[in-house]
Structure formats: structure tokens, C-alpha cells
Design a protein around this motif. Structure first.
Motif, PDB file in Angstrom:
ATOM      1  N   UNK A   1      -6.317   6.298   7.312  1.00 62.81           N
ATOM      2  CA  UNK A   1      -5.988   4.883   7.159  1.00 62.81           C
ATOM      3  C   UNK A   1      -6.543   4.308   5.861  1.00 62.81           C
ATOM      4  N   UNK A   2      -5.953   3.199   5.413  1.00 69.58           N
ATOM      5  CA  UNK A   2      -6.286   2.613   4.113  1.00 69.58           C
ATOM      6  C   UNK A   2      -7.190   1.398   4.271  1.00 69.58           C
ATOM      7  N   UNK A   3      -7.969   1.138   3.240  1.00 65.72           N
ATOM      8  CA  UNK A   3      -8.810  -0.055   3.138  1.00 65.72           C
ATOM      9  C   UNK A   3      -8.526  -0.701   1.793  1.00 65.72           C
ATOM     10  N   UNK A   4      -8.228  -2.009   1.793  1.00 66.96           N
ATOM     11  CA  UNK A   4      -7.894  -2.739   0.571  1.00 66.96           C
ATOM     12  C   UNK A   4      -8.814  -3.951   0.466  1.00 66.96           C
ATOM     13  N   UNK A   5      -9.586  -4.014  -0.621  1.00 69.57           N
ATOM     14  CA  UNK A   5     -10.467  -5.143  -0.902  1.00 69.57           C
ATOM     15  C   UNK A   5      -9.959  -5.857  -2.140  1.00 69.57           C
ATOM     16  N   UNK A   6     -10.117  -7.175  -2.186  1.00 67.94           N
ATOM     17  CA  UNK A   6      -9.643  -7.910  -3.370  1.00 67.94           C
ATOM     18  C   UNK A   6     -10.457  -9.169  -3.615  1.00 67.94           C
TER      19      UNK A   6
ATOM     20  N   UNK B   1       0.854  -1.186   0.000  1.00 72.18           N
ATOM     21  CA  UNK B   1       0.000   0.000   0.000  1.00 72.18           C
ATOM     22  C   UNK B   1       0.893   1.240   0.000  1.00 72.18           C
ATOM     23  N   UNK B   2       0.706   2.169  -0.927  1.00 76.84           N
ATOM     24  CA  UNK B   2       1.563   3.361  -0.966  1.00 76.84           C
ATOM     25  C   UNK B   2       1.615   4.083   0.375  1.00 76.84           C
ATOM     26  N   UNK B   3       2.829   4.366   0.819  1.00 79.58           N
ATOM     27  CA  UNK B   3       3.020   5.114   2.051  1.00 79.58           C
ATOM     28  C   UNK B   3       2.868   4.316   3.331  1.00 79.58           C
ATOM     29  N   UNK B   4       2.636   3.000   3.229  1.00 84.31           N
ATOM     30  CA  UNK B   4       2.437   2.195   4.436  1.00 84.31           C
ATOM     31  C   UNK B   4       3.754   1.542   4.832  1.00 84.31           C
TER      32      UNK B   4
ATOM     33  N   UNK C   1      -4.292  -0.039   8.447  1.00 82.61           N
ATOM     34  CA  UNK C   1      -4.908  -0.494   7.209  1.00 82.61           C
ATOM     35  C   UNK C   1      -5.763  -1.714   7.504  1.00 82.61           C
ATOM     36  N   UNK C   2      -6.864  -1.827   6.761  1.00 86.12           N
ATOM     37  CA  UNK C   2      -7.727  -3.006   6.812  1.00 86.12           C
ATOM     38  C   UNK C   2      -7.683  -3.688   5.454  1.00 86.12           C
ATOM     39  N   UNK C   3      -7.411  -4.992   5.459  1.00 84.02           N
ATOM     40  CA  UNK C   3      -7.447  -5.807   4.248  1.00 84.02           C
ATOM     41  C   UNK C   3      -8.651  -6.745   4.307  1.00 84.02           C
ATOM     42  N   UNK C   4      -9.286  -6.947   3.156  1.00 85.88           N
ATOM     43  CA  UNK C   4     -10.382  -7.920   3.046  1.00 85.88           C
ATOM     44  C   UNK C   4     -10.206  -8.660   1.727  1.00 85.88           C
ATOM     45  N   UNK C   5     -10.059  -9.974   1.791  1.00 86.43           N
ATOM     46  CA  UNK C   5      -9.853 -10.794   0.586  1.00 86.43           C
ATOM     47  C   UNK C   5     -11.008 -11.776   0.413  1.00 86.43           C
ATOM     48  N   UNK C   6     -11.697 -11.679  -0.711  1.00 83.49           N
ATOM     49  CA  UNK C   6     -12.777 -12.614  -1.064  1.00 83.49           C
ATOM     50  C   UNK C   6     -13.865 -12.669   0.011  1.00 83.49           C
ATOM     51  N   UNK C   7     -14.147 -11.545   0.660  1.00 82.17           N
ATOM     52  CA  UNK C   7     -15.098 -11.623   1.763  1.00 82.17           C
ATOM     53  C   UNK C   7     -16.035 -10.426   1.873  1.00 82.17           C
ATOM     54  N   UNK C   8     -15.680  -9.266   1.342  1.00 81.63           N
ATOM     55  CA  UNK C   8     -16.486  -8.073   1.613  1.00 81.63           C
ATOM     56  C   UNK C   8     -17.931  -8.243   1.156  1.00 81.63           C
TER      57      UNK C   8
ATOM     58  N   UNK D   1      -9.215  -3.306  -5.014  1.00 78.24           N
ATOM     59  CA  UNK D   1      -9.882  -2.013  -4.846  1.00 78.24           C
ATOM     60  C   UNK D   1      -9.354  -1.405  -3.550  1.00 78.24           C
ATOM     61  N   UNK D   2      -8.899  -0.164  -3.609  1.00 76.68           N
ATOM     62  CA  UNK D   2      -8.359   0.421  -2.390  1.00 76.68           C
ATOM     63  C   UNK D   2      -8.750   1.886  -2.273  1.00 76.68           C
ATOM     64  N   UNK D   3      -8.742   2.346  -1.019  1.00 77.17           N
ATOM     65  CA  UNK D   3      -9.144   3.710  -0.719  1.00 77.17           C
ATOM     66  C   UNK D   3      -8.558   4.095   0.643  1.00 77.17           C
ATOM     67  N   UNK D   4      -8.774   5.338   1.026  1.00 78.27           N
ATOM     68  CA  UNK D   4      -8.372   5.814   2.354  1.00 78.27           C
ATOM     69  C   UNK D   4      -9.535   6.545   3.002  1.00 78.27           C
ATOM     70  N   UNK D   5      -9.476   6.636   4.325  1.00 76.55           N
ATOM     71  CA  UNK D   5     -10.416   7.507   5.015  1.00 76.55           C
ATOM     72  C   UNK D   5     -10.253   8.929   4.490  1.00 76.55           C
ATOM     73  N   UNK D   6     -11.350   9.569   4.233  1.00 77.21           N
ATOM     74  CA  UNK D   6     -11.296  10.955   3.749  1.00 77.21           C
ATOM     75  C   UNK D   6     -10.737  11.857   4.829  1.00 77.21           C
ATOM     76  N   UNK D   7     -10.052  12.907   4.404  1.00 79.59           N
ATOM     77  CA  UNK D   7      -9.582  13.928   5.331  1.00 79.59           C
ATOM     78  C   UNK D   7     -10.799  14.600   5.968  1.00 79.59           C
ATOM     79  N   UNK D   8     -10.844  14.591   7.300  1.00 79.08           N
ATOM     80  CA  UNK D   8     -12.013  15.139   8.001  1.00 79.08           C
ATOM     81  C   UNK D   8     -12.269  16.586   7.615  1.00 79.08           C
ATOM     82  N   UNK D   9     -11.241  17.308   7.247  1.00 79.47           N
ATOM     83  CA  UNK D   9     -11.415  18.720   6.875  1.00 79.47           C
ATOM     84  C   UNK D   9     -12.158  18.870   5.574  1.00 79.47           C
ATOM     85  N   UNK D  10     -12.151  17.792   4.754  1.00 79.35           N
ATOM     86  CA  UNK D  10     -12.805  17.868   3.449  1.00 79.35           C
ATOM     87  C   UNK D  10     -14.155  17.160   3.409  1.00 79.35           C
ATOM     88  N   UNK D  11     -14.599  16.622   4.547  1.00 75.28           N
ATOM     89  CA  UNK D  11     -15.875  15.931   4.567  1.00 75.28           C
ATOM     90  C   UNK D  11     -17.015  16.950   4.501  1.00 75.28           C
TER      91      UNK D  11
END
Length: 257
Positions: free
Chosen positions: A125-130, A29-32, A98-105, A245-255
Motif C-alpha cells: 500500500x501507498x503513503x502520500x504526504x504533502x 498515485x501510480x497504479x491506484x 493508500x493513506x494520505x496526509x496533508x499539512x499534518x504529518x 512525498x510518497x512511498x509504499x510498504x516494502x515488499x516483505x520478502x525484501x525486508x
């Protein structure tokens, strides 16, 4: 069809023996940093976890199925196995990177799971689904096996390697859960993940399919013995690719307020 946690012990064994693992790149994961604390949810027998423990300092895992947990403890002792589910994780707020989820989400209650992931993740933090998907036919061809299995084959599965859960309505809708979540828009990549196996491994792959695993034991074992008798090559190539598929928690300042 029975739920995954109602399958026989033979199904779990076939799942471990027959299902493909994942290319090593999925854990990058980039930056992890390697000092990160990572959580895998729906860890199963630990196929992805075995990669995670080679890369990260602390690996936690959640797996609710007791039989999967038994396999996990035997095969992945370096990870810390927790109780709970995707919707109720026994961790403090902001405790993992980071949270990983493989073949389960696709099995989870999507909105509730995302809210729980957001709770346990550190800010940004990051979330990675696959998921593993077919990228071509089995080589050499297995026409005799396909003919044998045709009466059992679900109408919405069109090839032997089809693991796509999106044929089920609940699995098609999972991306919609991100529309009003605390996460940024999903990014996607695809990684080649070919696998070579012997006939017994291919039999286990078919045995891991829910539409075979849900059969009564006598019928299931007889059918898989017939499958084995029709596999005449010494090795088979299974051309999977892993959709990440991956994403990060949004910056609270931009929510949105």
C-alpha cells in the motif's frame, strides 16, 4: 503558543477560508485504481478530502479535533469520518489501499504513526504526504501589512506565505522516522499550486497562522481588521507550490531479517 486543537472557533474558520487547497494531481498515485479504499489522516476541514471523493470509490478520514470535525461533516459529507488519531486508527489490519496526509504529518508521533499506517495498509500500500510551500512573494506587494505584522512575526518566518513547519525541531526530524520503518525510501515531487484571492481571503490566511490565532480574541480581531484596512487591491496572487512525498510498504520478502 497554543496547540492547534486549543484555538478559537475563529481560527478554524480562517483556516478553511484562507489556507490553500491542493492541485488535483496530488491524488493520482501510480497504479491506484478508482475502486481503491483511501484513508486521509489529519483531514482538517476536508480540503484534500474534497478531491479524494471525486476520484475514489470509498474515502475514509480521521480528524481528532472536534471543531475541525464539525467543519468537515458540513463540507465533505461524502467521506466517512472516523474517530481516532494517527497513532490509533479505528480500522482493521490491511483495510485500505493508500493513506494520505496533508499539512499534518509533522504533528504526529512519527514512528508510532508510521507503524499504524503500515498496519492498516494492504501489502504494498501507498503513503502520500504533502505540504504547501511559498514559491515567491505575494503580488501585488503588501508592504504595509508586513510592517503592521512585524512586531508579531516569529523570527524564523521570513516571508508572508511561509507555512514551513520545519522551523520547529519536531517537524524537521520527520524524514528520519522512515529510516527504520516498513516503508521504502521516500520519493518527492513539486507541483505548482498558485492561488488568487480577494482581500478577505488574504486576511483569513493571516488569521490561520498560529502566531496570530493564539492571540486573545480582542487583540486578534483588532489586528486582522487593521490588516484588512491596508489591503487596497481587489485581488492578490499567492504563488504556492505543493511538495509531495510518497512511498509504499516494502515488499516483505525484501525486508531485513
Amino acid at each position: 503558543m497554543r496547540h492547534w486543537n486549543e484555538m478559537s472557533g475563529g481560527w478554524h474558520q480562517d483556516y478553511e477560508r484562507g489556507r490553500p487547497g491542493y492541485p488535483r494531481q496530488v491524488v493520482h498515485v501510480p497504479g491506484l485504481p478508482t475502486s481503491a479504499t483511501v484513508l486521509e489522516v489529519g483531514a482538517g476541514t476536508g480540503k484534500l478530502t474534497r478531491l479524494l471523493v471525486t476520484e475514489f470509490a470509498r474515502v475514509l478520514a480521521v480528524e481528532p479535533d472536534p471543531e475541525m470535525r464539525r467543519w468537515f461533516v458540513a463540507l465533505c459529507p461524502r467521506a466517512q469520518l472516523l474517530g481516532g488519531t494517527a497513532e490509533q486508527i479505528a480500522l482493521a489490519d490491511a483495510s485500505v489501499d493508500v493513506v494520505f496526509v496533508a499539512e499534518a504529518f509533522h504533528w504526529f508521533a512519527h514512528e508510532r504513526a508510521l507503524a499504524e499506517f503500515a498496519r492498516v495498509l494492504q501489502p504494498r500500500g501507498a503513503l502520500v504526504l504533502m505540504w504547501n510551500r511559498p514559491a515567491g512573494p505575494i503580488e501585488p506587494p503588501i508592504s504595509a501589512v508586513e510592517q503592521l505584522l512585524e512586531p508579531y512575526w516569529p523570527k524564523d518566518i521570513d516571508r508572508p506565505l511561509d507555512l514551513d513547519p520545519s522551523r520547529f525541531p519536531y517537524a524537521r526530524e520527520w524524514p528520519r522516522a522512515f529510516e527504520h520503518s516498513m516503508f521504502e525510501p521516500l520519493q518527492e515531487s513539486r507541483l505548482a499550486n498558485p492561488r488568487a484571492t480577494d482581500p478577505d481571503g488574504l486576511v483569513a490566511f493571516f488569521g490561520s497562522m498560529g502566531w496570530i490565532g493564539a492571540l486573545p480574541d480582542d487583540e486578534r480581531l483588532t489586528l486582522l481588521a487593521d490588516v484588512r484596512s491596508r489591503l487596497t487591491a481587489s485581488r492578490y496572487r499567492l504563488p504556492f507550490e505543493t511538495h509531495v512525498h510518497w512511498t509504499r510498504l516494502a515488499d516483505a520478502r525484501n525486508e531485513p531479517s
